[in-house]
Design a protein around this motif. Sequence first.
Motif, PDB file in Angstrom:
ATOM      1  N   ALA B 126      32.575  43.897  45.348  1.00 10.89           N
ATOM      2  CA  ALA B 126      31.421  43.100  44.937  1.00 10.89           C
ATOM      3  C   ALA B 126      31.699  42.253  43.705  1.00 10.89           C
ATOM      4  O   ALA B 126      31.095  42.443  42.650  1.00 10.89           O
ATOM      5  CB  ALA B 126      30.224  44.022  44.688  1.00 10.89           C
ATOM      6  N   PRO B 127      32.620  41.319  43.814  1.00 12.77           N
ATOM      7  CA  PRO B 127      32.974  40.514  42.641  1.00 12.77           C
ATOM      8  C   PRO B 127      31.816  39.616  42.223  1.00 12.77           C
ATOM      9  O   PRO B 127      30.963  39.269  43.036  1.00 12.77           O
ATOM     10  CB  PRO B 127      34.142  39.667  43.150  1.00 12.77           C
ATOM     11  CG  PRO B 127      33.918  39.548  44.616  1.00 12.77           C
ATOM     12  CD  PRO B 127      33.330  40.874  45.026  1.00 12.77           C
ATOM     13  N   ASP B 128      31.831  39.264  40.960  1.00  8.33           N
ATOM     14  CA  ASP B 128      30.872  38.287  40.470  1.00  8.33           C
ATOM     15  C   ASP B 128      31.366  36.887  40.807  1.00  8.33           C
ATOM     16  O   ASP B 128      32.540  36.697  41.130  1.00  8.33           O
ATOM     17  CB  ASP B 128      30.731  38.417  38.949  1.00  8.33           C
ATOM     18  CG  ASP B 128      29.881  39.618  38.571  1.00  8.33           C
ATOM     19  OD1 ASP B 128      29.188  40.156  39.450  1.00  8.33           O
ATOM     20  OD2 ASP B 128      29.931  40.008  37.391  1.00  8.33           O
ATOM     21  N   VAL B 129      30.464  35.955  40.685  1.00  8.49           N
ATOM     22  CA  VAL B 129      30.831  34.568  40.938  1.00  8.49           C
ATOM     23  C   VAL B 129      32.003  34.194  40.040  1.00  8.49           C
ATOM     24  O   VAL B 129      32.934  33.510  40.434  1.00  8.49           O
ATOM     25  CB  VAL B 129      29.630  33.652  40.624  1.00  8.49           C
ATOM     26  CG1 VAL B 129      30.050  32.196  40.708  1.00  8.49           C
ATOM     27  CG2 VAL B 129      28.488  33.934  41.588  1.00  8.49           C
ATOM     28  N   ASN B 130      31.936  34.716  38.849  1.00  6.43           N
ATOM     29  CA  ASN B 130      32.951  34.382  37.873  1.00  6.43           C
ATOM     30  C   ASN B 130      33.531  35.676  37.355  1.00  6.43           C
ATOM     31  O   ASN B 130      33.286  36.077  36.230  1.00  6.43           O
ATOM     32  CB  ASN B 130      32.297  33.600  36.741  1.00  6.43           C
ATOM     33  CG  ASN B 130      33.237  32.565  36.224  1.00  6.43           C
ATOM     34  OD1 ASN B 130      34.189  32.922  35.532  1.00  6.43           O
ATOM     35  ND2 ASN B 130      33.004  31.319  36.597  1.00  6.43           N
ATOM     36  N   ASP B 131      34.320  36.304  38.165  1.00  2.00           N
ATOM     37  CA  ASP B 131      34.698  37.678  37.864  1.00  2.00           C
ATOM     38  C   ASP B 131      35.843  37.789  36.858  1.00  2.00           C
ATOM     39  O   ASP B 131      36.964  37.334  37.095  1.00  2.00           O
ATOM     40  CB  ASP B 131      35.060  38.406  39.152  1.00  2.00           C
ATOM     41  CG  ASP B 131      34.935  39.890  38.999  1.00  2.00           C
ATOM     42  OD1 ASP B 131      33.953  40.468  39.490  1.00  2.00           O
ATOM     43  OD2 ASP B 131      35.821  40.488  38.353  1.00  2.00           O
ATOM     44  N   LYS B 135      40.171  37.538  36.976  1.00  2.00           N
ATOM     45  CA  LYS B 135      40.932  36.669  36.075  1.00  2.00           C
ATOM     46  C   LYS B 135      42.044  37.454  35.407  1.00  2.00           C
ATOM     47  O   LYS B 135      43.185  37.016  35.338  1.00  2.00           O
ATOM     48  CB  LYS B 135      40.011  36.109  34.979  1.00  2.00           C
ATOM     49  CG  LYS B 135      39.257  34.876  35.397  1.00  2.00           C
ATOM     50  CD  LYS B 135      38.520  34.294  34.189  1.00  2.00           C
ATOM     51  CE  LYS B 135      37.395  33.391  34.650  1.00  2.00           C
ATOM     52  NZ  LYS B 135      36.315  33.283  33.641  1.00  2.00           N
ATOM     53  N   TYR B 136      41.686  38.609  34.898  1.00  2.40           N
ATOM     54  CA  TYR B 136      42.656  39.435  34.194  1.00  2.40           C
ATOM     55  C   TYR B 136      43.808  39.841  35.112  1.00  2.40           C
ATOM     56  O   TYR B 136      44.979  39.756  34.742  1.00  2.40           O
ATOM     57  CB  TYR B 136      41.959  40.670  33.627  1.00  2.40           C
ATOM     58  CG  TYR B 136      42.857  41.589  32.848  1.00  2.40           C
ATOM     59  CD1 TYR B 136      43.330  41.234  31.598  1.00  2.40           C
ATOM     60  CD2 TYR B 136      43.247  42.822  33.382  1.00  2.40           C
ATOM     61  CE1 TYR B 136      44.164  42.074  30.879  1.00  2.40           C
ATOM     62  CE2 TYR B 136      44.075  43.672  32.672  1.00  2.40           C
ATOM     63  CZ  TYR B 136      44.530  43.294  31.428  1.00  2.40           C
ATOM     64  OH  TYR B 136      45.354  44.132  30.723  1.00  2.40           O
ATOM     65  N   LEU B 137      43.462  40.272  36.300  1.00  2.00           N
ATOM     66  CA  LEU B 137      44.491  40.714  37.237  1.00  2.00           C
ATOM     67  C   LEU B 137      45.448  39.581  37.586  1.00  2.00           C
ATOM     68  O   LEU B 137      46.661  39.770  37.677  1.00  2.00           O
ATOM     69  CB  LEU B 137      43.825  41.254  38.508  1.00  2.00           C
ATOM     70  CG  LEU B 137      43.047  42.553  38.313  1.00  2.00           C
ATOM     71  CD1 LEU B 137      42.203  42.865  39.540  1.00  2.00           C
ATOM     72  CD2 LEU B 137      44.018  43.697  38.046  1.00  2.00           C
ATOM     73  N   LEU B 138      44.899  38.427  37.769  1.00  2.72           N
ATOM     74  CA  LEU B 138      45.707  37.256  38.089  1.00  2.72           C
ATOM     75  C   LEU B 138      46.659  36.951  36.934  1.00  2.72           C
ATOM     76  O   LEU B 138      47.863  36.749  37.114  1.00  2.72           O
ATOM     77  CB  LEU B 138      44.770  36.063  38.317  1.00  2.72           C
ATOM     78  CG  LEU B 138      44.594  35.460  39.718  1.00  2.72           C
ATOM     79  CD1 LEU B 138      45.094  36.341  40.843  1.00  2.72           C
ATOM     80  CD2 LEU B 138      43.164  35.031  39.960  1.00  2.72           C
ATOM     81  N   THR B 150      35.480  35.445  45.217  1.00  2.00           N
ATOM     82  CA  THR B 150      34.702  34.728  44.212  1.00  2.00           C
ATOM     83  C   THR B 150      34.376  33.320  44.651  1.00  2.00           C
ATOM     84  O   THR B 150      33.419  32.720  44.185  1.00  2.00           O
ATOM     85  CB  THR B 150      35.490  34.647  42.890  1.00  2.00           C
ATOM     86  OG1 THR B 150      36.827  34.242  43.191  1.00  2.00           O
ATOM     87  CG2 THR B 150      35.508  35.997  42.210  1.00  2.00           C
ATOM     88  N   ASP B 151      35.217  32.788  45.532  1.00  2.00           N
ATOM     89  CA  ASP B 151      35.016  31.405  45.928  1.00  2.00           C
ATOM     90  C   ASP B 151      35.564  31.185  47.329  1.00  2.00           C
ATOM     91  O   ASP B 151      36.265  32.034  47.869  1.00  2.00           O
ATOM     92  CB  ASP B 151      35.740  30.495  44.929  1.00  2.00           C
ATOM     93  CG  ASP B 151      34.985  29.187  44.762  1.00  2.00           C
ATOM     94  OD1 ASP B 151      34.231  28.829  45.694  1.00  2.00           O
ATOM     95  OD2 ASP B 151      35.157  28.540  43.718  1.00  2.00           O
TER      96      ASP B 151
END
Lengths: 348, 348
Positions: B126-131, B135-138, B150-151
């Motif tokens: 259940a990711p947020d739109v702007n998770d 970002k961190y994992l990437l 997310t998108d």
Amino acid sequence: MTTLKSLAQYLNLSQATVSRALNGFPEVGDKTRLRVLNAASELGYQANANARKLATGRSRMIGIVLHSPDELINAPTYVEELANISHHLGDSDYDLLINSARKGKALESFKRFVSSRAIDGVIIKAPDVNDERIKYLLEQDFPFVVHGRTDKEVDYAYFDIDNEGAASQSVNLLADLGHKRIAMLNAPSHFAFSAQREEGFKNTMKERGIDIADSFIVNRPMAEEEGYKAAIEWFKDKNSCSDLIPTAVVCSSVSQAYGLYLAAKELGIIIGKDLSVIAHDDVIAHLKTENFTPPLAVTRSPFTDSCKPLADTIVAILSGVEPKNLQTIAPVELVVRKSIGVAHQEDI
Amino acid sequence: MTTLKSLAQYLNLSQATVSRALNGFPEVGDKTRLRVLNAASELGYQANANARKLATGRSRMIGIVLHSPDELINAPTYVEELANISHHLGDSDYDLLINSARKGKALESFKRFVSSRAIDGVIIKAPDVNDERIKYLLEQDFPFVVHGRTDKEVDYAYFDIDNEGAASQSVNLLADLGHKRIAMLNAPSHFAFSAQREEGFKNTMKERGIDIADSFIVNRPMAEEEGYKAAIEWFKDKNSCSDLIPTAVVCSSVSQAYGLYLAAKELGIIIGKDLSVIAHDDVIAHLKTENFTPPLAVTRSPFTDSCKPLADTIVAILSGVEPKNLQTIAPVELVVRKSIGVAHQEDI
DNA sequence: TTTTATTTTTAAAGCGCTTTAAATTTAACA
DNA sequence: TGTTAAATTTAAAGCGCTTTAAAAATAAAA
């Protein structure tokens, strides 16, 4: 990757000092500790969990075993519980490691799980009357806590509810209302709690001087369909006015009761009037007994109440408390609702 | 405690050979392997998981993060899923490590969880739109798979359902039946799937040339009470025949729909006639939409269908498959039931 | 039988941390 | 200032396994 070693080099300190500073040991000078802490966050140092586990001999993980998915009929109860347990463990810096029983070789995989030293302790749920896992843990002297218990008097740590009392209260309530033909829709008999409830049921029936027809105690998985099927079985000849048709049913789970409701509706049996129903309610979020039509009478003890005690107990054991001193039996609350009525002679 | 060392001594072999024999390396002589295997089971040898983890640099554990318990309104959906994921991971010899988000500092604890190297990969739900987690994992180049996305276009591995299509199908169905005042009872807007559904809803409404009143799109937690409250809000003046009273509602969850049913009952609104309702159904065991009265129309995509794909995907990533090649969008099935009816001009 | 290639086994280093025992520095006291 | 005690820091061993590089044993080829 910043390691302890590289961090120490960067700071011109020994690994020992850095390690101690990071872990809050008192013998580190204030200025040194500050330097270390700053450098650590600057370089984004994060201790390698596995190295620490090996060095300390503890993993800071607690294990829990889930039944294989096809046995998980009763699963929804678990989620909140898992989340809660995990959350409470988190308060003491423990994580929760889930091990899925492999179908057929559940015990074997359990043993590997335990003796691989991947976890510091384990939580056992819904033990069997004669639970092999518990035997093994006792044998290995491995820390564990049981949600439930195999017997009345045991030496290990557990958190249980008063299953006997739950059944007993249900029977007494029904007997007070004049019911004589009281059936029990129980869980599978291998479960310890199931046996306890049956004992409470039988004892109280005896005390009240009520006979139990053989067909009145059935053991079924705790699922809607099973409640439905059991009800159909009991009421298939509902117009024949037999002694083998119960006027009241004590259910082991809300799901079963729900199935029973469906069957009753189909058969034109009015619950609360033609048939009294009471169930044991673990209080899971999505099956609210107060919203049943009619509202379902229950013996109530929220599953989620067990989470903190279970987490706290295993943590206590790991910090040296004697398991024998960590035994809790939570009381069960009787909630009378419209699904229960007085017994009519002419009814059914 | 039998260790590799003691086992090797007992056998008069080197640790290396014993280790290789145990782990099935080919360069070990047949007789030697047999001796080792026998001795191991004789002495009950079980490799220390932590030592192995340190030596190999891999933990054979996959992490999953649960929201803090008080956000777990939607929890029951998870249990079966957790169990299933854990089970499928087990098939590839991975265990599932649960990390509970600490309230307030969810992100921080997530980062620690990931960078402690306790897990080899992580599953995000259940990711947020702007998770931020993603970002961190990437950023860290850490292996992960997302349940959801997310998108529309992303570079990471995910398993998602066709949320846009679900909303779109719902709207088309209702529009075909003549509905103009279609409301959406959606999940909180920070969730990516919520945004996707809203997009599908809006686009399709536009395509069908139907205007959307401001009050017709509401975002609420996916709980019974919330559905109830939202319904009360919409229908409080149900006799005033306003344009602001919907004739149809698309719900994001079955729980919300259930609350809506309760409100409708209270208000004397007949579902399927006065009001059409359709919901998205994750198919959780204890809230069966076919048993609603009337049976609830749904867009259907079982949560449990995601388990094997999620487990397989993270395992695939860890064995070297490119995340970009591991993206799945599962279709959604439209199930029409009695909760849906044609729009009447005079109704409501 | 000697040499070379192949198979099997071993010694030893290393994974990244904690912790014991010893060394060094600083403070306290005479 | 010289001692002794207390506070800090360090060197080094060890947790139990995997894995690389080298050694030993065995088989094949000459």
